[in-house]
Design a protein around this motif. Structure first.
Motif, PDB file in Angstrom:
ATOM      1  N   VAL A   1       0.838  -1.209   0.000  1.00  0.00           N
ATOM      2  CA  VAL A   1       0.000   0.000   0.000  1.00  0.00           C
ATOM      3  C   VAL A   1       0.871   1.257   0.000  1.00  0.00           C
ATOM      4  N   ALA A   2       1.907   1.263   0.847  1.00  0.00           N
ATOM      5  CA  ALA A   2       2.795   2.425   0.907  1.00  0.00           C
ATOM      6  C   ALA A   2       3.512   2.638  -0.430  1.00  0.00           C
ATOM      7  N   LYS A   3       3.985   1.552  -1.019  1.00  0.00           N
ATOM      8  CA  LYS A   3       4.706   1.646  -2.290  1.00  0.00           C
ATOM      9  C   LYS A   3       3.806   2.162  -3.401  1.00  0.00           C
ATOM     10  N   LEU A   4       2.627   1.597  -3.523  1.00  0.00           N
ATOM     11  CA  LEU A   4       1.736   1.988  -4.609  1.00  0.00           C
ATOM     12  C   LEU A   4       1.162   3.381  -4.403  1.00  0.00           C
ATOM     13  N   SER A   5       0.999   3.800  -3.158  1.00  0.00           N
ATOM     14  CA  SER A   5       0.468   5.146  -2.917  1.00  0.00           C
ATOM     15  C   SER A   5       1.439   6.225  -3.383  1.00  0.00           C
ATOM     16  N   LEU A   6       2.724   5.881  -3.450  1.00  0.00           N
ATOM     17  CA  LEU A   6       3.736   6.838  -3.899  1.00  0.00           C
ATOM     18  C   LEU A   6       4.112   6.674  -5.372  1.00  0.00           C
ATOM     19  N   MET A   7       3.736   5.542  -5.949  1.00  0.00           N
ATOM     20  CA  MET A   7       4.279   5.152  -7.254  1.00  0.00           C
ATOM     21  C   MET A   7       4.030   6.177  -8.345  1.00  0.00           C
ATOM     22  N   PHE A   8       2.815   6.673  -8.444  1.00  0.00           N
ATOM     23  CA  PHE A   8       2.479   7.609  -9.517  1.00  0.00           C
ATOM     24  C   PHE A   8       2.421   9.055  -9.028  1.00  0.00           C
ATOM     25  N   VAL A   9       2.907   9.282  -7.806  1.00  0.00           N
ATOM     26  CA  VAL A   9       2.884  10.619  -7.218  1.00  0.00           C
ATOM     27  C   VAL A   9       4.292  11.167  -7.046  1.00  0.00           C
ATOM     28  N   VAL A  10       5.179  10.339  -6.510  1.00  0.00           N
ATOM     29  CA  VAL A  10       6.558  10.739  -6.248  1.00  0.00           C
ATOM     30  C   VAL A  10       7.474   9.989  -7.220  1.00  0.00           C
ATOM     31  N   PRO A  11       8.307  10.686  -7.970  1.00  0.00           N
ATOM     32  CA  PRO A  11       9.196   9.994  -8.908  1.00  0.00           C
ATOM     33  C   PRO A  11      10.188   9.091  -8.193  1.00  0.00           C
ATOM     34  N   GLU A  12      10.513   7.953  -8.815  1.00  0.00           N
ATOM     35  CA  GLU A  12      11.485   7.025  -8.251  1.00  0.00           C
ATOM     36  C   GLU A  12      12.881   7.528  -8.608  1.00  0.00           C
ATOM     37  N   GLN A  13      13.361   8.452  -7.803  1.00  0.00           N
ATOM     38  CA  GLN A  13      14.634   9.123  -8.060  1.00  0.00           C
ATOM     39  C   GLN A  13      15.580   8.853  -6.898  1.00  0.00           C
ATOM     40  N   GLN A  14      16.716   8.223  -7.205  1.00  0.00           N
ATOM     41  CA  GLN A  14      17.665   7.865  -6.158  1.00  0.00           C
ATOM     42  C   GLN A  14      18.162   9.108  -5.433  1.00  0.00           C
ATOM     43  N   GLY A  15      18.221   9.011  -4.109  1.00  0.00           N
ATOM     44  CA  GLY A  15      18.672  10.132  -3.298  1.00  0.00           C
ATOM     45  C   GLY A  15      18.161   9.977  -1.884  1.00  0.00           C
ATOM     46  N   LEU A  16      18.950  10.413  -0.920  1.00  0.00           N
ATOM     47  CA  LEU A  16      18.588  10.239   0.477  1.00  0.00           C
ATOM     48  C   LEU A  16      17.309  10.990   0.831  1.00  0.00           C
ATOM     49  N   PHE A  17      17.046  12.107   0.141  1.00  0.00           N
ATOM     50  CA  PHE A  17      15.861  12.913   0.443  1.00  0.00           C
ATOM     51  C   PHE A  17      14.870  12.937  -0.719  1.00  0.00           C
ATOM     52  N   THR A  18      15.039  12.039  -1.678  1.00  0.00           N
ATOM     53  CA  THR A  18      14.125  11.984  -2.817  1.00  0.00           C
ATOM     54  C   THR A  18      13.567  10.595  -3.078  1.00  0.00           C
ATOM     55  N   ASP A  19      14.238   9.538  -2.616  1.00  0.00           N
ATOM     56  CA  ASP A  19      13.869   8.176  -2.980  1.00  0.00           C
ATOM     57  C   ASP A  19      12.869   7.590  -1.990  1.00  0.00           C
ATOM     58  N   TRP A  20      11.750   8.268  -1.837  1.00  0.00           N
ATOM     59  CA  TRP A  20      10.777   7.839  -0.822  1.00  0.00           C
ATOM     60  C   TRP A  20      10.150   6.500  -1.169  1.00  0.00           C
ATOM     61  N   SER A  21      10.053   6.185  -2.439  1.00  0.00           N
ATOM     62  CA  SER A  21       9.498   4.896  -2.832  1.00  0.00           C
ATOM     63  C   SER A  21      10.361   3.742  -2.319  1.00  0.00           C
ATOM     64  N   ALA A  22      11.675   3.938  -2.325  1.00  0.00           N
ATOM     65  CA  ALA A  22      12.570   2.923  -1.771  1.00  0.00           C
ATOM     66  C   ALA A  22      12.553   2.947  -0.247  1.00  0.00           C
ATOM     67  N   HIS A  23      12.503   4.132   0.332  1.00  0.00           N
ATOM     68  CA  HIS A  23      12.574   4.242   1.790  1.00  0.00           C
ATOM     69  C   HIS A  23      11.394   3.560   2.479  1.00  0.00           C
ATOM     70  N   VAL A  24      10.189   3.670   1.896  1.00  0.00           N
ATOM     71  CA  VAL A  24       9.023   3.062   2.546  1.00  0.00           C
ATOM     72  C   VAL A  24       9.086   1.536   2.505  1.00  0.00           C
ATOM     73  N   GLU A  25       9.954   0.986   1.664  1.00  0.00           N
ATOM     74  CA  GLU A  25      10.155  -0.458   1.648  1.00  0.00           C
ATOM     75  C   GLU A  25      11.368  -0.872   2.487  1.00  0.00           C
ATOM     76  N   TYR A  26      12.497  -0.207   2.268  1.00  0.00           N
ATOM     77  CA  TYR A  26      13.751  -0.666   2.866  1.00  0.00           C
ATOM     78  C   TYR A  26      13.860  -0.348   4.353  1.00  0.00           C
ATOM     79  N   TRP A  27      13.351   0.830   4.794  1.00  0.00           N
ATOM     80  CA  TRP A  27      13.498   1.126   6.217  1.00  0.00           C
ATOM     81  C   TRP A  27      12.701   0.150   7.089  1.00  0.00           C
ATOM     82  N   PRO A  28      11.447  -0.171   6.772  1.00  0.00           N
ATOM     83  CA  PRO A  28      10.751  -1.163   7.608  1.00  0.00           C
ATOM     84  C   PRO A  28      11.446  -2.525   7.617  1.00  0.00           C
TER      85      PRO A  28
END
Length: 398
Positions: free
Chosen positions: A202-229
């Motif tokens: 749910v977290a991943k898909l809620s960001l998928m078409f809203v926030v670009p998948e752009q690598q970066g500590l303060f931009t890669d929120w799509s990765a962070h919502v998966e990897y941090w948990p």
């Protein structure tokens, strides 16, 4: 139904779990082979072989969803062990600053420039490496079609540092056992099998078409919502022996579900190879399958490590210690060797073997030489001084 006591399943928090070391070693070995194969696979990469091979899509697509998630989970586990042996949270965070930021800075100054030079050379940049490093590497923005700055493969170290700082804030507020209550809830009705992947999806898909998948500590929120948990889950497991029987009860359905999710990922990658963009619905299904597969594979591999790999060997300690230095150097080695050998017209099998052997050789050399040089040790992710054997057995690295 009677459940065996947790002590039968796992080491205590004061003991080192050898299985997790072997899991990290194996994950990194796969990483070397994966990056060497990227030279020949259809996806975009730093350096590409003149011919790409679609036959690589199924095995690499089966690895992609969970290989990094596993490394973050194991790193979370190691972080909990290190915190338990640190003189408080402040000492733990200070040690993580040194063990992660110093190698990151070294890599950004010495290793990433080599890969960035190869990238711009591929776009026609005319100057040599020394000119590039002295005058053109230290810039911000686009240059010869490449974005600067760029930490290349070192992004994992940066993310790991960031996740550790967030974890430190959570521990400071809620204590080191902050996840025990959540783990207890997840242990009921097999929630550990389905609730986390459902929430992560749910977290991943809620960001998928809203926030670009752009690598970066303060931009890669799509990765962070998966990897941090997943990183936090490793931390919680290391501090609660009750997690192991929970995992033992569900590892078989987790593995079966991971295989099913992997089949979905492979089918989509085959149908939409390389950089072909699928329709939104297919892309969403792909992301959901990847997230779920990552979680289920972590559960299954944790159980296998606890059941079959939790034993010591004389090679475990040096291999575990060598993982971080090898992580720093292996990617750069593959890039530069691939770039130098593209015009040799050798067999792709020979080229792949050359890349793998060169990467392993460079990793071994950096570790074996670097561990003997006091000032070099912190630059490659080792402690400043060799620690006594008993302490070294308890000290995690990456």
């Amino acid at each position: 139904m009677h459940q065996p006591p947790a002590a039968q399943f796992a080491t205590t928090i004061s003991q080192r779990h050898f299985g997790m070391d072997w899991l990290r070693i194996a994950a990194f070995a796969l990483l070397i082979l994966y990056h060497a194969a990227m030279v020949f696979a259809p996806w975009s990469w730093v350096v590409k072989w003149p011919v790409t091979y679609p036959a690589l899509i199924p095995p690499m697509a089966a690895l992609t969803p969970w290989r990094l998630a596993l490394l973050f989970a194991v790193s979370g586990y190691a972080s909990r062990k290190l915190l338990a042996r640190s003189d408080g949270l402040g000492a733990f965070l200070k040690s993580r600053h040194a063990r992660l930021l110093i190698p990151l800075a070294f890599g950004m100054a010495v290793l990433a420039p080599i890969e960035m030079w190869v990238r711009v050379r591929e776009h026609g940049y005319p100057s040599g490496y020394l000119h590039f490093w002295a005058l053109d590497y230290w810039r911000w923005g686009r240059f010869w079609g490449v974005s600067f700055p760029n930490w290349e493969h070192l992004w994992f170290v940066a993310y790991l540092w960031g996740y550790t700082m967030v974890l430190g804030a959570v521990v400071a507020r809620a204590g080191a056992g902050w996840g025990d209550r959540l783990l207890g809830w997840l242990g009921e009705r097999r929630r550990l099998l389905w609730a986390p992947p459902a929430a992560l999806t749910v977290a991943k898909l809620s960001l998928m078409f809203v926030v670009p998948e752009q690598q970066g500590l303060f931009t890669d929120w799509s990765a962070h919502v998966e990897y941090w948990p997943i990183f936090a889950f490793g931390f919680v497991v290391a501090g609660n022996a009750a997690a192991w029987p929970m995992i033992a009860r569900i590892w078989r359905p987790a593995l079966a579900a991971a295989v099913a999710a992997g089949a979905v990922v492979i089918a989509i990658e085959v149908a939409y190879p390389a950089d072909t963009l699928p329709p939104h619905a297919i892309a969403a299904l792909d992301r959901a399958a990847r997230v779920a597969m990552a979680w289920w594979m972590v559960l299954a591999l944790f159980h296998l490590a606890d059941t079959y790999l939790n034993r010591d060997h004389r090679w475990r300690r040096p291999l575990a210690e060598a993982v971080f230095p090898a992580y720093l150097i292996h990617h750069t080695t593959i890039v530069i060797v691939a770039w130098w050998t593209l015009d040799l017209r050798i067999s792709p099998w020979i080229e792949f073997a050359l890349l793998a052997v060169a990467s392993i050789g460079a990793s071994a050399a950096v570790y074996l030489v670097g561990r003997r040089i006091g000032w070099l040790r912190p630059l490659i992710g080792l402690s400043r001084k060799p620690v006594p054997t008993a302490a070294a057995q308890l000290r995690p690295a990456l």
